[in-house]
Scaffold this active site. Sequence first.
Site, short mmCIF file in Angstrom:
data_model
loop_
_atom_site.label_atom_id
_atom_site.label_comp_id
_atom_site.label_asym_id
_atom_site.label_seq_id
_atom_site.Cartn_x
_atom_site.Cartn_y
_atom_site.Cartn_z
N GLY A 13 -7.72 1.92 0.10
CA GLY A 13 -6.33 1.87 -0.37
C GLY A 13 -5.71 3.22 -0.71
N ILE A 14 -5.09 3.27 -1.86
CA ILE A 14 -4.32 4.45 -2.28
C ILE A 14 -5.23 5.66 -2.47
CG2 ILE A 14 -2.89 5.39 -4.15
CD1 ILE A 14 -1.89 2.43 -4.57
N ASP A 53 -19.29 4.67 -11.01
CA ASP A 53 -18.69 3.47 -11.59
C ASP A 53 -17.89 3.91 -12.81
OD1 ASP A 53 -18.00 1.11 -12.79
OD2 ASP A 53 -20.05 0.32 -12.95
N VAL A 54 -16.56 3.85 -12.72
CA VAL A 54 -15.74 4.36 -13.82
C VAL A 54 -15.79 3.46 -15.05
CG1 VAL A 54 -14.20 5.54 -12.19
CG2 VAL A 54 -13.53 3.33 -13.14
N GLY A 82 -9.40 1.15 -9.47
CA GLY A 82 -8.76 0.11 -10.26
C GLY A 82 -9.10 -1.27 -9.72
N TYR A 148 -2.76 -7.00 -16.70
CA TYR A 148 -2.77 -5.84 -15.80
C TYR A 148 -1.62 -4.90 -16.18
CZ TYR A 148 -2.41 -3.26 -11.34
OH TYR A 148 -2.33 -2.29 -10.36
N LYS A 152 -1.76 -0.99 -17.52
CA LYS A 152 -1.08 0.11 -16.82
C LYS A 152 -0.05 0.79 -17.74
CE LYS A 152 -3.12 0.06 -12.78
NZ LYS A 152 -3.91 1.20 -12.29
N1 LIG Z 1 -1.91 -2.11 -4.19
C1 LIG Z 1 -0.91 -2.23 -5.05
O1 LIG Z 1 0.05 -2.99 -4.83
C2 LIG Z 1 -0.92 -1.41 -6.31
C3 LIG Z 1 0.28 -1.33 -7.04
C4 LIG Z 1 0.30 -0.58 -8.20
C5 LIG Z 1 -0.84 0.07 -8.62
N2 LIG Z 1 -2.00 -0.02 -7.91
C6 LIG Z 1 -3.15 0.69 -8.40
O2 LIG Z 1 -3.59 1.57 -7.40
C7 LIG Z 1 -4.97 1.84 -7.58
C8 LIG Z 1 -5.67 1.66 -6.25
O3 LIG Z 1 -5.53 0.32 -5.85
P1 LIG Z 1 -5.54 -0.11 -4.32
O4 LIG Z 1 -4.40 -1.02 -4.12
O5 LIG Z 1 -5.71 1.08 -3.47
O6 LIG Z 1 -6.84 -1.04 -4.33
P2 LIG Z 1 -8.16 -1.04 -3.44
O7 LIG Z 1 -8.91 -2.24 -3.88
O8 LIG Z 1 -7.81 -0.88 -2.02
O9 LIG Z 1 -8.91 0.29 -3.94
C9 LIG Z 1 -9.45 0.37 -5.22
C10 LIG Z 1 -10.74 1.15 -5.14
O10 LIG Z 1 -11.23 1.28 -6.49
C11 LIG Z 1 -12.62 1.09 -6.44
N3 LIG Z 1 -13.13 0.66 -7.73
C12 LIG Z 1 -12.95 -0.53 -8.34
N4 LIG Z 1 -13.63 -0.58 -9.49
C13 LIG Z 1 -14.26 0.61 -9.60
C14 LIG Z 1 -15.13 1.17 -10.57
N5 LIG Z 1 -15.52 0.46 -11.64
N6 LIG Z 1 -15.58 2.43 -10.39
C15 LIG Z 1 -15.21 3.13 -9.29
N7 LIG Z 1 -14.42 2.65 -8.33
C16 LIG Z 1 -13.95 1.40 -8.49
C17 LIG Z 1 -12.85 0.02 -5.37
O11 LIG Z 1 -14.18 0.02 -4.89
C18 LIG Z 1 -11.83 0.43 -4.32
O12 LIG Z 1 -12.39 1.31 -3.37
C19 LIG Z 1 -5.45 0.88 -8.66
O13 LIG Z 1 -5.53 1.58 -9.88
C20 LIG Z 1 -4.36 -0.16 -8.70
O14 LIG Z 1 -4.28 -0.77 -9.97
C21 LIG Z 1 -2.05 -0.74 -6.76
#
Ligand SMILES: NC(=O)c1ccc[n+]([C@@H]2O[C@H](COP(=O)([O-])OP(=O)(O)OC[C@H]3O[C@@H](n4cnc5c(N)ncnc54)[C@H](O)[C@@H]3O)[C@@H](O)[C@H]2O)c1
Length: 250
Positions: A13-14, A53-54, A82, A148, A152
């Site tokens: 993801g991000i 692992d955060v 996240g 959530y 945030k």
């Molecule tokens: N996708 C959305 O719509 C969105 C919107 C707002 C905010 N966010 C935030 O963006 C961030 C990234 O989310 P995303 O959408 O890319 O999700 P994603 O699931 O694609 O990526 C999240 C990554 O975090 C890793 N992760 C989870 N728990 C972990 C831990 N305990 N230790 C280390 N790594 C861990 C996962 O393995 C994964 O690779 C998150 O903080 C999420 O809350 C996402």
Amino acid sequence: MNRIAVVTGAASGIGQAAAQRLLSAQWTVIMLDVAFDAGMTALNDHSYTLRCDVADRASIDSAFSQITDRFGAPDALVCSAGVLRIGALADMDPTDFDTLYTVNTRGAWLCARAAIQAMRMQRSDALRRIVFVGSISGIRPKVGNGAYGAQKAALHILTGVLAAELGGEGILVNAVAPGTVDTPMIRANSDPGRTGRYRPSGTSPLGRVATPEDVAAVIEFYLGEQSNYVTGTVIPVDGGTRGAFIPASA
Ligand SMILES: NC(=O)c1ccc[n+]([C@@H]2O[C@H](COP(=O)([O-])OP(=O)(O)OC[C@H]3O[C@@H](n4cnc5c(N)ncnc54)[C@H](O)[C@@H]3O)[C@@H](O)[C@H]2O)c1
């Protein structure tokens, strides 16, 4: 200049998009994720993966110790790791609430804390930056997603206070607050058959949901010289969903 960034949540993801963007901009990137194998793996001269692992303080301390031993202090930290747990507040399982706090808020803070301790050993004119991935849910919460959003919002508060506490040391701290982004996190929670499934954070006037690259571009802005006088901010990357309520029939 070879700048070093640590990106958490970089397996997907991000975080993954941010890591790719920084690599394209000639950064050396150390990618952390609970999904990576243990031990630091070099993908090439500028890109490394390391399991972290955060939710686990010892895992964070170990990761940052390995990073500083090998590379010295990072110039930048991007906290994208996240999780999402959905549920109405009255019914939500407390374990889900705790997981959100432990990963999304405490985990990001612990990573920042470890990075700051390393950055403080760097020369003070170095460009030192921390970027948190918050959420539009922390600014404009929505039903079914209150825990959530609350975590945030807490992260946004930590952004401002850390920025004020660290300004004198030249460490800038900012956050992005994405709206709905098309990532595995959202896809996994959008199954129509699922109880309490994910619902988008609003209709974007731009007519689409965000891509991870949309968010990565703003993260890169926060890590560059264009933002030398920007700290303690939270930029919505939400395609304008927060700008005005768009009634369903409009
Ligand atoms: N996708 C959305 O719509 C969105 C919107 C707002 C905010 N966010 C935030 O963006 C961030 C990234 O989310 P995303 O959408 O890319 O999700 P994603 O699931 O694609 O990526 C999240 C990554 O975090 C890793 N992760 C989870 N728990 C972990 C831990 N305990 N230790 C280390 N790594 C861990 C996962 O393995 C994964 O690779 C998150 O903080 C999420 O809350 C996402």
